[in-house]
Every structure is written in C-alpha cells, then in structure tokens.
Design an enzyme around this catalytic site. Structure first.
Site, PDB file in Angstrom:
ATOM      1  N   GLN A   1       0.842  -1.194   0.000  1.00  0.00           N
ATOM      2  CA  GLN A   1       0.000   0.000   0.000  1.00  0.00           C
ATOM      3  C   GLN A   1       0.876   1.242   0.000  1.00  0.00           C
ATOM      4  O   GLN A   1       0.404   2.351  -0.146  1.00  0.00           O
ATOM      5  CB  GLN A   1      -0.894   0.036   1.245  1.00  0.00           C
ATOM      6  N   ASN A   2       2.176   1.024   0.211  1.00  0.00           N
ATOM      7  CA  ASN A   2       3.089   2.159   0.355  1.00  0.00           C
ATOM      8  C   ASN A   2       3.422   2.761  -1.008  1.00  0.00           C
ATOM      9  O   ASN A   2       3.391   2.081  -2.028  1.00  0.00           O
ATOM     10  CB  ASN A   2       4.377   1.716   1.061  1.00  0.00           C
TER      11      ASN A   2
ATOM     12  N   ASP B   1       6.282   4.675  -1.290  1.00  0.00           N
ATOM     13  CA  ASP B   1       7.621   5.246  -1.053  1.00  0.00           C
ATOM     14  C   ASP B   1       8.733   4.554  -1.823  1.00  0.00           C
ATOM     15  O   ASP B   1       9.900   4.928  -1.698  1.00  0.00           O
ATOM     16  CB  ASP B   1       7.942   5.215   0.464  1.00  0.00           C
TER      17      ASP B   1
ATOM     18  N   HIS C   1      -1.420   1.462  -4.370  1.00  0.00           N
ATOM     19  CA  HIS C   1      -1.827   2.864  -4.234  1.00  0.00           C
ATOM     20  C   HIS C   1      -0.928   3.825  -4.990  1.00  0.00           C
ATOM     21  O   HIS C   1      -0.941   5.019  -4.715  1.00  0.00           O
ATOM     22  CB  HIS C   1      -1.870   3.256  -2.745  1.00  0.00           C
TER      23      HIS C   1
ATOM     24  N   CYS D   1      -0.249  14.017 -15.557  1.00  0.00           N
ATOM     25  CA  CYS D   1      -1.180  15.122 -15.826  1.00  0.00           C
ATOM     26  C   CYS D   1      -2.580  14.697 -15.422  1.00  0.00           C
ATOM     27  O   CYS D   1      -3.049  13.621 -15.809  1.00  0.00           O
ATOM     28  CB  CYS D   1      -1.145  15.465 -17.316  1.00  0.00           C
TER      29      CYS D   1
ATOM     30  N   CYS E   1      -0.492  19.297 -22.520  1.00  0.00           N
ATOM     31  CA  CYS E   1      -1.829  19.902 -22.701  1.00  0.00           C
ATOM     32  C   CYS E   1      -2.070  21.077 -21.767  1.00  0.00           C
ATOM     33  O   CYS E   1      -3.131  21.692 -21.788  1.00  0.00           O
ATOM     34  CB  CYS E   1      -2.926  18.848 -22.467  1.00  0.00           C
TER      35      CYS E   1
ATOM     36  N   THR F   1       0.430  -2.691   8.803  1.00  0.00           N
ATOM     37  CA  THR F   1      -0.756  -1.996   8.304  1.00  0.00           C
ATOM     38  C   THR F   1      -1.879  -2.073   9.330  1.00  0.00           C
ATOM     39  O   THR F   1      -2.115  -3.106   9.942  1.00  0.00           O
ATOM     40  CB  THR F   1      -1.232  -2.548   6.940  1.00  0.00           C
TER      41      THR F   1
ATOM     42  N   ASN G   1       2.611  -6.469  13.400  1.00  0.00           N
ATOM     43  CA  ASN G   1       2.128  -5.100  13.506  1.00  0.00           C
ATOM     44  C   ASN G   1       2.239  -4.632  14.951  1.00  0.00           C
ATOM     45  O   ASN G   1       1.891  -5.393  15.867  1.00  0.00           O
ATOM     46  CB  ASN G   1       0.673  -4.993  13.036  1.00  0.00           C
TER      47      ASN G   1
ATOM     48  N   GLU H   1       0.513  -2.552  16.714  1.00  0.00           N
ATOM     49  CA  GLU H   1      -0.728  -2.459  17.510  1.00  0.00           C
ATOM     50  C   GLU H   1      -1.740  -3.476  16.993  1.00  0.00           C
ATOM     51  O   GLU H   1      -1.622  -3.941  15.858  1.00  0.00           O
ATOM     52  CB  GLU H   1      -1.306  -1.045  17.376  1.00  0.00           C
TER      53      GLU H   1
HETATM   54  C1  BV8 Z   1     -11.829   2.709  -3.421  1.00  0.00           C
HETATM   55  C2  BV8 Z   1      -2.188   6.926  -1.278  1.00  0.00           C
HETATM   56  C3  BV8 Z   1     -13.663   2.331  -4.856  1.00  0.00           C
HETATM   57  C4  BV8 Z   1      -2.333   8.402  -1.062  1.00  0.00           C
HETATM   58  C5  BV8 Z   1      -3.872   5.878   0.156  1.00  0.00           C
HETATM   59  C6  BV8 Z   1     -16.375   6.925   1.571  1.00  0.00           C
HETATM   60  C7  BV8 Z   1     -16.116   7.618   0.391  1.00  0.00           C
HETATM   61  C8  BV8 Z   1     -15.166   7.153  -0.520  1.00  0.00           C
HETATM   62  C9  BV8 Z   1     -14.466   5.982  -0.259  1.00  0.00           C
HETATM   63  C10 BV8 Z   1     -14.744   5.309   0.918  1.00  0.00           C
HETATM   64  C11 BV8 Z   1     -15.676   5.765   1.832  1.00  0.00           C
HETATM   65  N1  BV8 Z   1     -15.698   4.891   2.884  1.00  0.00           N
HETATM   66  C12 BV8 Z   1     -14.809   3.903   2.664  1.00  0.00           C
HETATM   67  C13 BV8 Z   1     -14.245   4.133   1.474  1.00  0.00           C
HETATM   68  C14 BV8 Z   1     -13.249   3.323   0.848  1.00  0.00           C
HETATM   69  C15 BV8 Z   1     -11.904   4.000   1.167  1.00  0.00           C
HETATM   70  C16 BV8 Z   1     -11.473   3.591   2.552  1.00  0.00           C
HETATM   71  O1  BV8 Z   1     -11.093   2.461   2.751  1.00  0.00           O
HETATM   72  N2  BV8 Z   1     -11.552   4.521   3.516  1.00  0.00           N
HETATM   73  C17 BV8 Z   1     -11.174   4.142   4.878  1.00  0.00           C
HETATM   74  C18 BV8 Z   1     -10.350   5.261   5.502  1.00  0.00           C
HETATM   75  C19 BV8 Z   1     -12.445   3.830   5.649  1.00  0.00           C
HETATM   76  N3  BV8 Z   1     -11.010   3.457   0.169  1.00  0.00           N
HETATM   77  C20 BV8 Z   1     -10.852   4.120  -0.984  1.00  0.00           C
HETATM   78  O2  BV8 Z   1     -11.361   5.187  -1.255  1.00  0.00           O
HETATM   79  C21 BV8 Z   1     -10.004   3.393  -2.016  1.00  0.00           C
HETATM   80  N4  BV8 Z   1     -10.687   3.400  -3.270  1.00  0.00           N
HETATM   81  O3  BV8 Z   1     -12.331   2.069  -2.544  1.00  0.00           O
HETATM   82  O4  BV8 Z   1     -12.388   2.855  -4.690  1.00  0.00           O
HETATM   83  C22 BV8 Z   1     -14.593   3.422  -4.376  1.00  0.00           C
HETATM   84  C23 BV8 Z   1     -14.719   4.553  -5.135  1.00  0.00           C
HETATM   85  C24 BV8 Z   1     -15.623   5.547  -4.720  1.00  0.00           C
HETATM   86  C25 BV8 Z   1     -16.369   5.397  -3.525  1.00  0.00           C
HETATM   87  C26 BV8 Z   1     -16.179   4.236  -2.738  1.00  0.00           C
HETATM   88  C27 BV8 Z   1     -15.289   3.261  -3.166  1.00  0.00           C
HETATM   89  C28 BV8 Z   1      -8.664   4.111  -2.175  1.00  0.00           C
HETATM   90  C29 BV8 Z   1      -7.825   3.871  -0.944  1.00  0.00           C
HETATM   91  C30 BV8 Z   1      -6.409   4.352  -1.212  1.00  0.00           C
HETATM   92  C31 BV8 Z   1      -6.218   5.686  -0.553  1.00  0.00           C
HETATM   93  N5  BV8 Z   1      -4.793   6.079  -0.722  1.00  0.00           N
HETATM   94  N6  BV8 Z   1      -2.604   6.248  -0.053  1.00  0.00           N
HETATM   95  C32 BV8 Z   1      -1.397   8.885  -0.007  1.00  0.00           C
HETATM   96  O5  BV8 Z   1      -0.573   8.101   0.505  1.00  0.00           O
HETATM   97  O6  BV8 Z   1      -1.472  10.098   0.298  1.00  0.00           O
HETATM   98  S1  BV8 Z   1      -4.293   5.088   1.585  1.00  0.00           S
HETATM   99  C33 BV8 Z   1      -3.051   5.232   2.766  1.00  0.00           C
HETATM  100  O7  BV8 Z   1      -3.495   4.391   3.835  1.00  0.00           O
HETATM  101  C34 BV8 Z   1      -1.688   4.690   2.373  1.00  0.00           C
HETATM  102  O8  BV8 Z   1      -1.645   4.039   1.116  1.00  0.00           O
HETATM  103  C35 BV8 Z   1      -1.449   3.648   3.460  1.00  0.00           C
HETATM  104  O9  BV8 Z   1      -0.594   2.674   3.076  1.00  0.00           O
HETATM  105  C36 BV8 Z   1      -2.838   3.169   3.631  1.00  0.00           C
HETATM  106  C37 BV8 Z   1      -3.127   2.285   4.779  1.00  0.00           C
HETATM  107  O10 BV8 Z   1      -2.531   2.842   5.913  1.00  0.00           O
HETATM  108  P1  BV8 Z   1      -1.404   1.914   6.594  1.00  0.00           P
HETATM  109  O11 BV8 Z   1      -0.395   1.572   5.558  1.00  0.00           O
HETATM  110  O12 BV8 Z   1      -2.095   0.795   7.265  1.00  0.00           O
HETATM  111  O13 BV8 Z   1      -0.729   2.902   7.600  1.00  0.00           O
HETATM  112  P2  BV8 Z   1      -1.259   3.231   9.067  1.00  0.00           P
HETATM  113  O14 BV8 Z   1      -0.495   4.407   9.559  1.00  0.00           O
HETATM  114  O15 BV8 Z   1      -2.758   3.274   9.050  1.00  0.00           O
HETATM  115  O16 BV8 Z   1      -0.854   1.941   9.916  1.00  0.00           O
HETATM  116  C38 BV8 Z   1       0.509   1.654  10.130  1.00  0.00           C
HETATM  117  C39 BV8 Z   1       0.503   0.461  11.081  1.00  0.00           C
HETATM  118  O17 BV8 Z   1       1.847   0.038  11.251  1.00  0.00           O
HETATM  119  C40 BV8 Z   1      -0.027   0.834  12.454  1.00  0.00           C
HETATM  120  O18 BV8 Z   1      -0.998  -0.131  12.832  1.00  0.00           O
HETATM  121  C41 BV8 Z   1       1.195   0.769  13.357  1.00  0.00           C
HETATM  122  O19 BV8 Z   1       0.897   0.229  14.639  1.00  0.00           O
HETATM  123  C42 BV8 Z   1       2.090  -0.180  12.609  1.00  0.00           C
HETATM  124  N7  BV8 Z   1       3.518   0.078  12.797  1.00  0.00           N
HETATM  125  C43 BV8 Z   1       4.142   1.271  12.991  1.00  0.00           C
HETATM  126  N8  BV8 Z   1       5.484   1.063  13.066  1.00  0.00           N
HETATM  127  C44 BV8 Z   1       5.687  -0.265  12.906  1.00  0.00           C
HETATM  128  C45 BV8 Z   1       4.451  -0.906  12.739  1.00  0.00           C
HETATM  129  N9  BV8 Z   1       4.326  -2.230  12.550  1.00  0.00           N
HETATM  130  C46 BV8 Z   1       5.454  -2.955  12.542  1.00  0.00           C
HETATM  131  N10 BV8 Z   1       6.691  -2.416  12.702  1.00  0.00           N
HETATM  132  C47 BV8 Z   1       6.843  -1.086  12.888  1.00  0.00           C
HETATM  133  N11 BV8 Z   1       8.075  -0.574  13.048  1.00  0.00           N
HETATM  134 ZN    ZN Z   2      -1.754  16.855 -20.008  1.00  0.00          ZN
END
Ligand code: BV8
Ligand code: ZN
Length: 246
Positions: A103-104, A106, A121, A129, A152, A190, A215, A217
C-alpha cells in the site's frame, strides 16, 4: 531480539512454495517515514486524509495538495530501506512463488531489491497530468503550483490513488490472485482500515492460507490471524527469515 517462533510455523514456512505479503506504512516507519495513523508522528495527525488525499481536495486546493506531496516526496527521497525491507528481499529469493503487495508509495521495497512488487496505491515519485494522463519526468514548481503538463497545460498531480478513486485494476486483480493462491500470507505494518487492501488477509484466511501478522498495535486481523507478532517489522522479519531459511 530473540523471538520464540513456534516450531510448526517454522516447519510450515520451510515447505511453502507460494508466499504473498501485504505491507503498509509500518514497514517504512523504521526508515524514518511517518505512518498515517500514529498520532505522535502520523502525517494525518495534523491533516485529515480527506482534506488532502482526495480528488475533491485537489480540485479545491491544488497548490496545498501539491505541496503536501512535494514535502512527502522529500521525506521519501532521504529514506533508506530498513532491515525489514531487506528481509523480504531474502524471503523472495528462497520462495518459489513470492508476491509483495504494498500500500506504500515510497518505493522502498524496490530500492531494497524486491522484484515482484504490486503497488496498490501508486508511487509518490511518479507525477502525471490530471487531464491527459501523460507522465512528467521533470517539472518546475517554483513558479506555478501545481506545475502544468507540457503536453496539454493541465495540472500535474502525484501518481497515487486518492480516497474515492478506484485502484489500478490490473494491480488489484494480480493482488487478489496472489492472495487466493498462496500457502502463507503475511500482513505487515498496516492498521488494516483502508479498503480494498484491508480485505486481502481475510481472503487468504478463507482460502485456508496460513496468515501471519506483524504489527505494533492490534488490528481487525489480529484475532483472526494464525500468528500475530506485536513487534517492529525491522526486527521480527530478519529474525524470522534467518530462522526459517538460514
Ligand atoms: C476505493 C495513497 C472504490 C495516497 C492511500 C467513503 C467515500 C469514498 C471511499 C470510501 C468511503 N468509505 C470507505 C471508502 C473506501 C476508502 C477507505 O477504505 N476509507 C477508509 C479510511 C475507511 N477506500 C478508498 O477510497 C479506495 N478506493 O475504494 O475505490 C470506491 C470509489 C468511490 C467510492 C467508494 C469506493 C482508495 C484507498 C487508497 C487511498 N490512498 N494512499 C497517499 O498516501 O497520500 S491510503 C493510505 O493508507 C496509504 O496508502 C497507506 O498505506 C494506507 C493504509 O494505511 P497503513 O499503511 O495501514 O498505515 P497506518 O499508519 O494506518 O498503519 C501503520 C501500522 O503500522 C499501524 O498499525 C502501526 O501500529 C504499525 N507500525 C508502525 N510502526 C511499525 C508498525 N508495525 C510494525 N513495525 C513497525 N516498526
Ligand atoms: Zn496533459
């Protein structure tokens, strides 16, 4: 850190032919890249995701969204893969069929040497564009933010999937296929809240793959997983890979 791994887990992984891994921001935390939901460092602690990572935000405030990604691109450019990324490269070399779904955005898995990477993602280093989709390899955002497309004149945007945008279909289908056919599925770093990625571990469970979570947490997967390690991936992964594959 000397972690105790159950002997049956080690034996199972040693004979696995197909392993699929899903990673999130947690695997890059030890590379110094803030995760999304960790309150103290989380990028979103200061911003709400919908305010920035959405087409609506870009339409409303393209310059602010552009700047937020430019800031994050700077963080990523300084980051190096950590031992967790390198352990996944080693695992890939030992397994007949290995798929890394991330999902990263980076690029650290590729930088570490992972070969079969599916970016669900997008990738923050890529810019396209918003109008004609042409990718830009260079841009000047000193005079105009966002910079304009040389083809464009449309606004340039990061090549990432925003909330409300659909994931790239080919990548999503490949990810589901690799999840449905694997012997073992790892969910690493995640919080398991963003769909559709968050459903993949449950697809693996339904297909009777062995599911391992690493993970810090608890997540919605933790109680359903066969094994869950609440420890840093940069420590658990190297230890596990060394113990299983030497
Ligand atoms: C989709 C790119 C179909 C951009 C990202 C209402 C309206 C519209 C959509 C929705 C809605 N309700 C729900 C949805 C669906 C929505 C969604 O899921 N929302 C959630 C918040 C409820 N999903 C979407 O919109 C997706 N598209 O569904 O299309 C559609 C179309 C229209 C309408 C409906 C559906 C698109 C989702 C992609 C969004 N883009 N990133 C950017 O980065 O700016 S998501 C973003 O979150 C990143 O990609 C990231 O990777 C991802 C998930 O987060 P995590 O990676 O899990 O990171 P997080 O910080 O949360 O957790 C880290 C974990 O690691 C923690 O638990 C921590 O404890 C742990 N940790 C920390 N350190 C360590 C560790 N573990 C081990 N070792 C360590 N050292
Ligand atoms: Zn263009």
């Amino acid at each position: 850190m000397s972690l105790e791994f159950a002997p049956e887990l080690l034996r199972y992984l040693q004979q696995c032919r197909k392993i699929t891994v899903l990673t999130g921001a947690g695997v890059s935390a030890e590379s110094g890249i803030p995760t999304f939901r960790d309150a103290q460092t989380g990028l979103w602690a200061r911003f709400r995701p919908q305010e920035l990572a959405s087409p609506q935000a870009f339409t409303r405030n393209p310059a602010i969204v552009w700047d937020w990604y430019a800031y994050r691109r700077g963080l990523v450019a300084q980051a190096q893969p950590n031992p967790g990324h390198f352990a996944l490269v080693k695992m890939e070399r030992h397994v007949e069929k290995f798929t890394l779904i991330t999902q990263n955005i980076d690029n650290l898995h590729q930088a570490a040497g992972s070969q079969n990477v599916i970016e669900l993602h997008g990738n923050i280093a890529k810019v396209r564009c918003a109008e004609c989709g042409t990718f830009a390899t260079e841009w000047d955002d000193t005079t105009q933010k966002p910079p304009r497309c040389s083809e464009c004149g449309g606004l340039l945007r990061p090549h990432v999937v925003w909330f409300g945008e659909t994931l790239p279909q080919a990548e999503l289908q490949a990810a589901v296929r690799a999840t449905e056919t694997c012997d073992a599925f790892f969910s690493i770093g995640t919080s398991g809240v963003v769909e559709p990625a968050a459903s993949l571990p449950f697809v693996a469970l339904k297909k009777k793959a062995l599911v391992i979570e690493i993970n810090l947490e608890p997540t919605p997967l933790t109680t359903a997983a066969d094994y869950a390690f609440a420890a840093p991936s940069g420590q658990v992964l190297p230890e596990l890979v060394r113990t299983v594959w030497g």
